[in-house]
Design an enzyme around this catalytic site. Structure first.
Site, PDB file in Angstrom:
ATOM      1  N   GLN A  94      36.808  38.560  29.028  1.00 49.50           N
ATOM      2  CA  GLN A  94      38.033  38.505  29.820  1.00 49.50           C
ATOM      3  C   GLN A  94      38.239  39.804  30.593  1.00 49.50           C
ATOM      4  OE1 GLN A  94      41.387  36.493  27.389  1.00 49.50           O
ATOM      5  NE2 GLN A  94      39.933  37.242  25.855  1.00 49.50           N
ATOM      6  N   HIS A 112      37.442  36.483  34.231  1.00 51.25           N
ATOM      7  CA  HIS A 112      38.573  36.982  35.011  1.00 51.25           C
ATOM      8  C   HIS A 112      38.136  37.860  36.179  1.00 51.25           C
ATOM      9  CE1 HIS A 112      41.415  36.306  31.329  1.00 51.25           C
ATOM     10  NE2 HIS A 112      41.135  35.196  31.980  1.00 51.25           N
ATOM     11  N   CYS A 120      36.717  39.172  50.380  1.00 58.77           N
ATOM     12  CA  CYS A 120      37.434  39.051  51.643  1.00 58.77           C
ATOM     13  C   CYS A 120      38.109  37.686  51.711  1.00 58.77           C
ATOM     14  CB  CYS A 120      36.470  39.218  52.814  1.00 58.77           C
ATOM     15  SG  CYS A 120      37.253  38.963  54.436  1.00 58.77           S
ATOM     16  N   CYS A 123      36.644  35.634  55.037  1.00 60.49           N
ATOM     17  CA  CYS A 123      35.323  35.000  55.075  1.00 60.49           C
ATOM     18  C   CYS A 123      34.784  34.655  53.697  1.00 60.49           C
ATOM     19  CB  CYS A 123      34.329  35.876  55.828  1.00 60.49           C
ATOM     20  SG  CYS A 123      33.865  37.395  54.951  1.00 60.49           S
ATOM     21  N   CYS A 142      32.706  40.566  57.833  1.00 57.93           N
ATOM     22  CA  CYS A 142      33.247  39.928  59.035  1.00 57.93           C
ATOM     23  C   CYS A 142      34.095  40.876  59.895  1.00 57.93           C
ATOM     24  CB  CYS A 142      34.074  38.702  58.670  1.00 57.93           C
ATOM     25  SG  CYS A 142      35.652  39.064  57.856  1.00 57.93           S
ATOM     26  N   ASN A 205      38.733  42.522  15.288  1.00 58.50           N
ATOM     27  CA  ASN A 205      39.894  42.954  16.055  1.00 58.50           C
ATOM     28  C   ASN A 205      40.553  44.147  15.372  1.00 58.50           C
ATOM     29  OD1 ASN A 205      41.571  42.718  18.270  1.00 58.50           O
ATOM     30  ND2 ASN A 205      42.226  40.633  17.804  1.00 58.50           N
TER      31      ASN A 205
END
Length: 243
Positions: A94, A112, A120, A123, A142, A205
């Site tokens: 993540q 993520h 962009c 484009c 572009c 954890n």
């Protein structure tokens, strides 16, 4: 013990905390100090792109300055060990940082997005990006200005690679969550899916997550301690099972 062939690892912000990168939902985390609706939505970017760019420029520079910790390198060792005996590790993160890659992990799925990439809006080109982004930054592909944004998933946007993640999870014979809050979906739902499929589940954890009751096995403490310990224990057990 049957040798594992397909390990699915999900990582969250907790694995990068000891590298100096802030978590999001813990006490003192980023979203306890900043309003995500003002900084991490498409609407926020449309309303005040300068403010959003300023926030992510700071986060990008923090990622560039950070280094992988022992938890990242342990997962890279696990991947190498599995690969050597024809098994696989699917590493789904993540996190938007690149610390897994810099630690040596070869195949990382960023659900993520990645803060060291820019996209962009004009484009749809995606490119590596380590410098600041500004409203005036032209797209290298572009030439459009005002269209560049971090290539990350904001609130209200669809996570990336969901089909590949789902397929890898359904094929796994072990599900491991590391440094996750268990509060952000769809990732928070993966452990329940694993349990429904009969896949053993393990949580590594700092403290119990919101969905800790879904895990068959749990180890708590700093990621730089518990992840290497778990990897080393797993490697010893797998070595014994193959002898």
């Amino acid at each position: 013990m049957t040798a594992l062939q397909r390990v699915f690892v999900l990582t969250g912000a907790g694995i990068s905390a000891e590298s100096g990168l802030g978590t999001f939902r813990d006490r003192g985390g980023i979203w306890s100090r900043f309003d995500p609706m003002q900084l991490a939505t498409p609407e926020a970017f449309a309303r005040d792109p300068e403010l959003v760019h300023e926030f992510y420029n700071l986060r990008r520079s923090g990622v560039v300055a950070a280094s992988p910790n022992a938890a990242h390198t342990a997962l890279a060792r696990l991947e190498n060990g599995l690969h050597e005996r024809g098994a696989t590790l699917f590493l789904c993160t993540q996190n938007v940082d690149d610390l897994h890659e810099r630690a040596g992990s070869r195949a990382v799925t960023h659900m993520h997005g990645e803060i060291l990439k820019a996209r962009c809006l004009a484009c749809d080109a995606v490119m590596p990006w380590q410098d600041d982004l500004l409203v005036a930054t032209p797209c290298p592909a572009c030439g459009e200005t005002g269209s560049m944004r971090p290539d990350i998933v904001w609130f209200g946007e669809m996570p990336k690679h969901l089909d590949a993640i789902d397929a890898a999870l359904r094929a796994a014979d072990l599900f491991v969550a590391i440094g996750t809050s268990g509060a952000v979906y769809p990732a928070a739902g993966y452990v329940a899916l694993a349990r429904a499929l009969g896949i053993p589940t393990c949580e590594l954890n700092l403290e119990p997550s919101d969905n800790t009751t879904h895990f068959d096995e749990a180890h708590y403490g700093p990621a730089s301690v518990v992840v290497p310990q778990w990897v080393e224990g797993r490697s010893r057990n797998q070595g014994a099972s193959s002898s």
